[in-house]
Every structure is written in C-alpha cells, then in structure tokens.
Design an enzyme around this catalytic site. Structure first.
Site, PDB file in Angstrom:
ATOM      1  N   GLU A 186      45.670   5.091 -31.370  1.00  0.00           N
ATOM      2  CA  GLU A 186      46.068   4.278 -32.534  1.00  0.00           C
ATOM      3  C   GLU A 186      45.002   3.241 -32.852  1.00  0.00           C
ATOM      4  O   GLU A 186      44.261   2.802 -31.969  1.00  0.00           O
ATOM      5  CB  GLU A 186      47.443   3.636 -32.311  1.00  0.00           C
ATOM      6  CG  GLU A 186      47.620   2.912 -30.967  1.00  0.00           C
ATOM      7  CD  GLU A 186      47.587   1.399 -31.075  1.00  0.00           C
ATOM      8  OE1 GLU A 186      46.934   0.871 -32.018  1.00  0.00           O
ATOM      9  OE2 GLU A 186      48.186   0.745 -30.211  1.00  0.00           O
TER      10      GLU A 186
ATOM     11  N   ARG B 233      51.862  -2.117 -23.309  1.00  0.00           N
ATOM     12  CA  ARG B 233      52.293  -0.737 -23.600  1.00  0.00           C
ATOM     13  C   ARG B 233      51.854  -0.291 -24.989  1.00  0.00           C
ATOM     14  O   ARG B 233      52.607   0.329 -25.745  1.00  0.00           O
ATOM     15  CB  ARG B 233      53.806  -0.583 -23.416  1.00  0.00           C
ATOM     16  CG  ARG B 233      54.274  -0.939 -22.022  1.00  0.00           C
ATOM     17  CD  ARG B 233      55.749  -0.636 -21.818  1.00  0.00           C
ATOM     18  NE  ARG B 233      56.003   0.806 -21.763  1.00  0.00           N
ATOM     19  CZ  ARG B 233      55.832   1.558 -20.686  1.00  0.00           C
ATOM     20  NH1 ARG B 233      55.388   1.014 -19.568  1.00  0.00           N
ATOM     21  NH2 ARG B 233      56.104   2.852 -20.715  1.00  0.00           N
TER      22      ARG B 233
ATOM     23  N   CYS C 130      39.007   5.193 -29.017  1.00  0.00           N
ATOM     24  CA  CYS C 130      38.298   5.804 -27.890  1.00  0.00           C
ATOM     25  C   CYS C 130      37.779   4.807 -26.866  1.00  0.00           C
ATOM     26  O   CYS C 130      37.908   5.016 -25.655  1.00  0.00           O
ATOM     27  CB  CYS C 130      37.152   6.686 -28.390  1.00  0.00           C
ATOM     28  SG  CYS C 130      35.762   5.783 -29.143  1.00  0.00           S
TER      29      CYS C 130
ATOM     30  N   HIS D 298      31.322   7.069 -30.089  1.00  0.00           N
ATOM     31  CA  HIS D 298      32.438   7.556 -29.281  1.00  0.00           C
ATOM     32  C   HIS D 298      32.126   7.345 -27.810  1.00  0.00           C
ATOM     33  O   HIS D 298      30.958   7.309 -27.411  1.00  0.00           O
ATOM     34  CB  HIS D 298      32.667   9.052 -29.563  1.00  0.00           C
ATOM     35  CG  HIS D 298      33.844   9.637 -28.856  1.00  0.00           C
ATOM     36  ND1 HIS D 298      35.121   9.157 -29.025  1.00  0.00           N
ATOM     37  CD2 HIS D 298      33.945  10.668 -27.965  1.00  0.00           C
ATOM     38  CE1 HIS D 298      35.959   9.862 -28.277  1.00  0.00           C
ATOM     39  NE2 HIS D 298      35.267  10.778 -27.622  1.00  0.00           N
TER      40      HIS D 298
ATOM     41  N   ASP E  23      38.640  13.186 -21.984  1.00  0.00           N
ATOM     42  CA  ASP E  23      38.630  12.427 -23.235  1.00  0.00           C
ATOM     43  C   ASP E  23      40.062  12.266 -23.722  1.00  0.00           C
ATOM     44  O   ASP E  23      40.653  13.181 -24.270  1.00  0.00           O
ATOM     45  CB  ASP E  23      37.790  13.150 -24.293  1.00  0.00           C
ATOM     46  CG  ASP E  23      37.533  12.292 -25.524  1.00  0.00           C
ATOM     47  OD1 ASP E  23      38.204  11.244 -25.676  1.00  0.00           O
ATOM     48  OD2 ASP E  23      36.670  12.671 -26.340  1.00  0.00           O
TER      49      ASP E  23
END
Length: 282
Positions: free
Chosen positions: A40, A65, A70, A108, A124
């Site tokens: 998210e 939580r 990435c 990334h 990943d």
C-alpha cells in the site's frame, strides 16, 4: 532486531518461530507476508513521513499493523530474515515502464536470500501482483508460480547502450539480471550489495514527485488465502479469485471505504486518504 521484535513480527504473519533458516520456511514466510501485510501507498496520501530505518519500519509494519511499498516491506522482511539466520543481501532494481524504459536508480528494493539447505533465492514481498513464492536465484529456466511464469535472465544493454556485467566498473563480475513475468521484463536488478540507507533518495522521489505513479493514485492490495488478490484503488474494490474470476464495485462513501480498509486489510484509519497529485494519472 531483538527476540521480542522477531516474535511480534512472526505473530503478525501467523507463523511459528522456525528452528532453521530453510527454503521451506522461507516459502511459508514469503506467502504469509503477502497474505497479511498489504502492499500500500497510503502514507504518501496521508502526509505521513516514510523513514527507512529498521525501528521505524517495524513500528509501522508490526506495531501499527500497516503495509507499505517496496522499500518498507522488503526492508522490514529482510531484517526479519536476517534475524532468523538467513544471509540477506539488499538489491537495487529499476522497474520497466512504458516502451520498456527503465525507471530511476533505486526504483525498487528486492532481496537475495541464502538458505541453509537450498542455495540462493530472490524474495520480493513489495511489488504488488508478483510471484507468491521466492524464485531460485541461479535458475535461468522458467519457474511456474501462482503469480505467473517467471524467469531470471541476464540483462541486455540499457537505453544508453550500457551493460552491467563482467568488467563493468564496480560490478564485481556479475551481470545485471532481468526478472521476467509471462514473457515481459518486470524489473532489472543490479547485483551489488546495498544497505537500506542507499534507497532513501528513491523512496523520497516516489513519495514526492508528481511523475511517480505512487503519488497519482491510491492502492492497497494483498494476496488472499485462496491464492487470489484483493485490491482497493481509491473507492474501487476489486477481488480476483485464483482462477482469474474478477468482481469489481465502487464503494459508496467514506464509511464503507474505511470499513474495507479495516475488515479486509486490517488497517485502521481515521480518515480516507486523498490522492496527493490528483488529475495526473495516465
């Protein structure tokens, strides 16, 4: 990461503390992470600071939580794996975009993970719809996964005609690799080891630039227990079953949006995020 933090992280994933850092345990941890910790970008649109430090990542992913993108997800997961005895190397990647153009440096973050019993694997948990289980790092043939058919292959020259490989400065004799899904390249990996702080500029760019797709739209997504995927993009909820059957609907109002974040992703918000750079998508 201390033992209490490891235990809390494993409880978050619903996984028992493993005896050995084996490939089977890695596979279980990888899948459970994808199922329980959403991919998210809500912090960008809520005005929350993204800090690439181990404690801050654990506070967010485990304590609050939440999920993340990435840098956060693979950063936290890499720290957990290291604490469990895996040999973990952070790798920088550049994602392929339109016209197969490569993204910015440090676009990334992915993980190269060595197990005690089965060599090295590409992990990943921070790329959204991607492989469900780690890929064998040195396997060049097709690897079939619930997320698609993947290959890890030596990369060709980039748009400037530069090839990372033997003899390239700093490349330590290792060619860049392309991760390919269903015949199309997804991202390119530089095999030089990195540290989390190396990715700060990439995270800042993706968090602030109007050119980054992360600032143009909202996304919250995870793998479901049946192997499908559930994604909330703004007010559009999409549920895809493992067989590809898809159900989409527009949520009616803020209360329903907040309820979906809470009930389907485990994320408690006090307000609906507003897109940071509206009108720039496309």
């Amino acid at each position: 990461m201390n033992s209490a933090q490891v235990d809390a992280y494993l409880r978050r994933l619903g996984v028992a503390n493993p005896a050995w850092p084996t490939v089977d345990v890695l596979r279980e941890l990888h899948l459970r992470h994808l199922q329980t910790v959403p991919f998210e970008n809500l912090s960008i649109h809520l005005g929350e600071e993204i800090v690439l430090e181990e404690k801050r990542l654990l506070d967010k992913v485990v304590g609050a939580r939440r999920g993340g993108f990435c840098y956060e997800l693979n950063g936290a997961f890499g720290a957990l794996l290291g604490a469990l005895g895996y040999d973990v190397t952070l790798l920088a990647g550049r994602v392929y975009g339109e016209g197969r153009r490569l993204g910015i440096p440090y676009d990334h973050l992915a993980l190269r993970v060595r197990t005690v019993d089965a060599g090295e694997w590409l992990a990943d948990v921070g790329f959204g719809a991607h492989f469900h289980y780690p890929l064998a790092f040195e396997e060049t043939r097709e690897q079939t996964d619930p997320g698609g058919i993947f290959r890890i292959v030596e990369a060709g020259p980039d748009a400037a005609g530069v090839r990372g490989g033997p003899g390239a400065e700093g490349a330590a004799g290792a060619a860049d690799l392309d991760v390919v899904r269903d015949g199309s390249p997804v991202y390119r990996l530089d095999l030089r080891p990195r540290v989390l702080g190396d990715f700060v500029t990439g995270a800042w760019w993706h968090s602030t630039s109007p050119e980054s797709h992360f600032g143009k739209s909202l996304v919250c997504s995870r793998v479901t227990e049946d192997g499908g995927r559930i994604t909330l993009s703004g007010r559009r909820l999409k549920v895809t079953a493992a067989d590809g059957k898809r159900d989409e609907r527009e949520l009616a109002g803020d209360e329903e949006v907040l309820a979906v974040y809470r009930e389907r992703f485990g994320i408690e918000l006090d307000r609906v995020p507003a897109v940071r750079h509206p009108g720039r998508a496309g």
